[in-house]
Scaffold this motif. Structure first.
Motif, PDB file in Angstrom:
ATOM      1  N   GLN A 106       0.708  -1.275   0.011  1.00 15.50           N
ATOM      2  CA  GLN A 106      -0.004  -0.017   0.009  1.00 15.50           C
ATOM      3  C   GLN A 106       0.838   1.130   0.001  1.00 15.50           C
ATOM      4  O   GLN A 106       0.663   2.355  -0.755  1.00 15.50           O
ATOM      5  CB  GLN A 106      -1.018  -0.099   1.225  1.00 15.50           C
ATOM      6  CG  GLN A 106      -2.112  -0.858   1.130  1.00 15.50           C
ATOM      7  CD  GLN A 106      -2.963  -0.693   2.278  1.00 15.50           C
ATOM      8  OE1 GLN A 106      -3.379   0.532   2.559  1.00 15.50           O
ATOM      9  NE2 GLN A 106      -3.360  -1.878   2.903  1.00 15.50           N
ATOM     10  N   HIS A 119      -5.748  12.266   3.376  1.00 18.65           N
ATOM     11  CA  HIS A 119      -6.432  11.079   3.363  1.00 18.65           C
ATOM     12  C   HIS A 119      -5.709   9.793   3.339  1.00 18.65           C
ATOM     13  O   HIS A 119      -6.025   8.741   3.962  1.00 18.65           O
ATOM     14  CB  HIS A 119      -7.455  11.274   2.027  1.00 18.65           C
ATOM     15  CG  HIS A 119      -8.127  10.013   1.806  1.00 18.65           C
ATOM     16  ND1 HIS A 119      -9.207   9.549   2.373  1.00 18.65           N
ATOM     17  CD2 HIS A 119      -8.074   8.935   0.715  1.00 18.65           C
ATOM     18  CE1 HIS A 119      -9.519   8.511   2.013  1.00 18.65           C
ATOM     19  NE2 HIS A 119      -9.003   8.026   0.881  1.00 18.65           N
ATOM     20  N   GLU A 120      -4.491   9.724   2.486  1.00 13.72           N
ATOM     21  CA  GLU A 120      -3.638   8.397   2.474  1.00 13.72           C
ATOM     22  C   GLU A 120      -3.179   8.143   3.900  1.00 13.72           C
ATOM     23  O   GLU A 120      -3.223   7.165   4.221  1.00 13.72           O
ATOM     24  CB  GLU A 120      -2.617   8.775   1.449  1.00 13.72           C
ATOM     25  CG  GLU A 120      -2.943   8.841  -0.067  1.00 13.72           C
ATOM     26  CD  GLU A 120      -2.070   9.490  -0.883  1.00 13.72           C
ATOM     27  OE1 GLU A 120      -2.114   8.950  -2.111  1.00 13.72           O
ATOM     28  OE2 GLU A 120      -1.240  10.309  -0.578  1.00 13.72           O
ATOM     29  N   ARG A 122      -4.266   9.178   6.777  1.00 13.92           N
ATOM     30  CA  ARG A 122      -5.545   8.466   7.672  1.00 13.92           C
ATOM     31  C   ARG A 122      -5.735   7.043   7.395  1.00 13.92           C
ATOM     32  O   ARG A 122      -6.121   6.391   8.375  1.00 13.92           O
ATOM     33  CB  ARG A 122      -6.627   9.484   7.532  1.00 13.92           C
ATOM     34  CG  ARG A 122      -6.378  10.788   8.551  1.00 13.92           C
ATOM     35  CD  ARG A 122      -7.669  11.689   8.747  1.00 13.92           C
ATOM     36  NE  ARG A 122      -7.988  12.463   7.238  1.00 13.92           N
ATOM     37  CZ  ARG A 122      -8.890  12.305   6.517  1.00 13.92           C
ATOM     38  NH1 ARG A 122      -9.863  11.801   6.882  1.00 13.92           N
ATOM     39  NH2 ARG A 122      -8.913  13.001   5.495  1.00 13.92           N
ATOM     40  N   ARG A 123      -5.601   6.790   6.060  1.00 10.76           N
ATOM     41  CA  ARG A 123      -5.917   5.350   5.773  1.00 10.76           C
ATOM     42  C   ARG A 123      -4.662   4.261   6.329  1.00 10.76           C
ATOM     43  O   ARG A 123      -5.405   3.364   6.779  1.00 10.76           O
ATOM     44  CB  ARG A 123      -6.128   5.253   4.267  1.00 10.76           C
ATOM     45  CG  ARG A 123      -6.683   3.911   3.672  1.00 10.76           C
ATOM     46  CD  ARG A 123      -7.063   4.039   2.249  1.00 10.76           C
ATOM     47  NE  ARG A 123      -5.731   3.557   1.666  1.00 10.76           N
ATOM     48  CZ  ARG A 123      -5.038   4.344   0.385  1.00 10.76           C
ATOM     49  NH1 ARG A 123      -5.823   5.168   0.088  1.00 10.76           N
ATOM     50  NH2 ARG A 123      -3.689   4.070  -0.025  1.00 10.76           N
TER      51      ARG A 123
END
Length: 148
Positions: A106, A119-120, A122-123
């Motif tokens: 990932q 966003h990345e 937090r993922r």
């Protein structure tokens, strides 16, 4: 707005499942002293350190510890039970390494453009913390498995 130590103390005192009156009795302090300790508007009010650990243990709320750890650039968490014998510990390690591979894959995709957006991050942040917790749990289980 940035969280302060006083905010964390307020969170611990006022958002506890244990009523403040019972907390003050358990800690051997007055109700008003406890209420004032968590009041962010009373900056000059100081909560005695000797009451901090009993407060945290009585409430089960780690907001103050989380604040202190974060302020010092550290992370703390409750260790999970990772295994009781060598077979469970080994299986836990194999599972952990598989999850590390998944996270690495990932991250390769995330870093392909040379940046990480909010966003990345937090993922993947929870995946990093899960791996850290589980690795620490496996280490603690291994230490418990040592025979003198």
């Amino acid at each position: 707005m940035e969280t302060t130590l006083k905010d964390s103390l307020h969170e611990t005192i006022h958002n506890s499942d244990v009523p403040m009156k019972r907390l003050s009795d358990q800690l051997g302090i007055s109700y008003s002293y406890l209420a004032n300790a968590g009041n962010p508007n009373l900056e000059e009010f100081n909560f005695q350190l000797k009451h901090l650990m009993p407060l945290i243990n009585a409430t089960g709320n780690y907001a103050v510890l989380d604040y202190l750890e974060n302020a010092c650039g550290r992370v703390a968490f409750v260790l999970p039970e990772a295994g009781k014998d060598h077979v469970e510990i080994n299986q836990g390690l194999l599972d952990l390494f598989g999850r590390m591979g998944d996270l690495s894959y990932q991250m390769k995709g995330i870093l392909a453009d040379g940046r990480v957006d909010d966003h990345e991050y937090r993922r993947v942040e929870p995946l990093f913390f899960d791996l850290l917790r589980d690795l620490a749990g496996l280490m603690a289980s291994t230490a418990r498995a040592v025979k003198p």
